[in-house]
Motif scaffolding. Structure first.
Motif, PDB file in Angstrom:
ATOM      1  N   THR A   4      -2.355   5.248   5.318  1.00  0.00           N
ATOM      2  CA  THR A   4      -2.000   5.621   3.947  1.00  0.00           C
ATOM      3  C   THR A   4      -2.566   6.984   3.598  1.00  0.00           C
ATOM      4  O   THR A   4      -1.890   7.815   2.970  1.00  0.00           O
ATOM      5  CB  THR A   4      -2.527   4.561   2.966  1.00  0.00           C
ATOM      6  OG1 THR A   4      -2.005   3.283   3.327  1.00  0.00           O
ATOM      7  CG2 THR A   4      -2.109   4.885   1.542  1.00  0.00           C
ATOM      8  N   THR A  55       0.822  -1.207   0.000  1.00  0.00           N
ATOM      9  CA  THR A  55       0.000   0.000   0.000  1.00  0.00           C
ATOM     10  C   THR A  55       0.853   1.252   0.000  1.00  0.00           C
ATOM     11  O   THR A  55       0.472   2.280  -0.580  1.00  0.00           O
ATOM     12  CB  THR A  55      -0.940   0.001   1.223  1.00  0.00           C
ATOM     13  OG1 THR A  55      -1.615  -1.253   1.307  1.00  0.00           O
ATOM     14  CG2 THR A  55      -1.970   1.104   1.097  1.00  0.00           C
ATOM     15  N   SER A  56       2.022   1.188   0.616  1.00  0.00           N
ATOM     16  CA  SER A  56       2.935   2.336   0.597  1.00  0.00           C
ATOM     17  C   SER A  56       3.409   2.636  -0.821  1.00  0.00           C
ATOM     18  O   SER A  56       3.709   3.787  -1.151  1.00  0.00           O
ATOM     19  CB  SER A  56       4.137   2.080   1.504  1.00  0.00           C
ATOM     20  OG  SER A  56       3.747   2.035   2.854  1.00  0.00           O
ATOM     21  N   LYS A  95       5.596   1.996   6.775  1.00  0.00           N
ATOM     22  CA  LYS A  95       4.844   2.231   8.014  1.00  0.00           C
ATOM     23  C   LYS A  95       5.653   1.830   9.235  1.00  0.00           C
ATOM     24  O   LYS A  95       5.821   2.612  10.163  1.00  0.00           O
ATOM     25  CB  LYS A  95       3.511   1.488   7.970  1.00  0.00           C
ATOM     26  CG  LYS A  95       2.625   1.775   9.180  1.00  0.00           C
ATOM     27  CD  LYS A  95       1.294   1.039   9.078  1.00  0.00           C
ATOM     28  CE  LYS A  95       0.438   1.320  10.299  1.00  0.00           C
ATOM     29  NZ  LYS A  95      -0.847   0.578  10.266  1.00  0.00           N
ATOM     30  N   ALA A 155      -4.126  -1.037   5.858  1.00  0.00           N
ATOM     31  CA  ALA A 155      -3.477   0.283   5.830  1.00  0.00           C
ATOM     32  C   ALA A 155      -4.333   1.276   5.050  1.00  0.00           C
ATOM     33  O   ALA A 155      -4.140   1.487   3.858  1.00  0.00           O
ATOM     34  CB  ALA A 155      -2.096   0.178   5.209  1.00  0.00           C
ATOM     35  N   ALA A 183       0.799   4.813  -2.360  1.00  0.00           N
ATOM     36  CA  ALA A 183       0.979   6.190  -1.894  1.00  0.00           C
ATOM     37  C   ALA A 183       2.174   6.835  -2.582  1.00  0.00           C
ATOM     38  O   ALA A 183       2.110   8.009  -2.988  1.00  0.00           O
ATOM     39  CB  ALA A 183       1.173   6.202  -0.375  1.00  0.00           C
TER      40      ALA A 183
END
Length: 222
Positions: free
Chosen positions: A168, A63-64, A109, A164, A67
């Motif tokens: 996020t 998920t990062s 994270k 997340a 982003a």
């Protein structure tokens, strides 16, 4: 009662209530950034990106990574050349892209994502400044960062506190603010935006009243 009927009733009972809970938690997470982000570090990040003579490389996993891609796109939209660097590709030769005039934004994270940690030594050796984005200052990313943005949320909206989502959104909100601050400090104009964003509804609106494009000297090294 059939399983489909049970599911329908469950959705009717819980879906809208769940949506409101999610939005409340995510909104509160963004609001708390005003207390959790160090203003001095935020200003230093804006200054570093404004003065960057190369490109901004954004890096994240999972998920990062989503982003990181969004952040790179937003920076490009305001003429701060940026691109997403996939950690796996970076470790197999892609790091040749990174040069000392660049800035690397590493998003993790927990701050100990293996693929991200493996990039730290090469980036240091290549003298690429690192902006770390994590909730854990004692992590590998936290310790290695030249500038550290601590982005921590109280909890994720899901019942397991695992997906997340709020975290996020908080990371993206921090860099939304950085991008808009950059627009102000670099004197970014609507006509510049119209030049690079002629497509879609935004492009139609920007081009409805064309403005002369001001030339400005590029600060990117050949």
């Amino acid at each position: 009662m059939s399983s489909n009927q049970k599911r329908k009733r469950l959705v009717e009972r819980t879906a809208w209530r769940t949506a409101q809970s999610v939005w409340n938690i995510e909104a509160a997470s963004v609001q708390r950034l005003r207390e959790s982000i160090d203003p001095k570090i935020f200003i230093q990040c804006v200054t570093a990106i404004a003065e960057c003579q190369g490109r901004v490389l954004t890096v994240g996993c999972g998920t990062s990574a989503a982003a990181a891609r969004k952040i790179a796109h937003s920076l490009c939209c305001i003429e701060r050349p940026a691109l997403f660097l996939a950690p796996g590709d970076a470790l197999h030769g892609g790091l040749g892209l990174a040069q000392s005039a660049d800035i690397a934004i590493l998003i993790s994270k927990g701050g100990n994502t293996r693929e991200i940690v493996n990039l730290l030594s090469p980036l240091k050796a290549k003298q690429v400044p690192i902006i770390g984005v994590t909730e854990n200052p004692d992590s590998a990313v936290g310790r290695a960062a030249d500038l550290l943005l601590l982005v921590k949320v109280e909890r994720e909206p899901d019942e397991f506190n695992m997906l997340a989502t709020a975290s996020t959104m908080a990371v993206i909100a921090v860099f939304d603010a950085i991008c808009i601050a950059l627009m102000k400090v670099t004197g970014y104009t609507q006509s510049q935006f119209a030049l690079i964003h002629p497509g879609g509804a935004v492009g139609e609106r920007l081009l409805a009243e064309p403005q002369p494009v001001k030339s400005r000297k590029s600060n990117i090294r050949p």
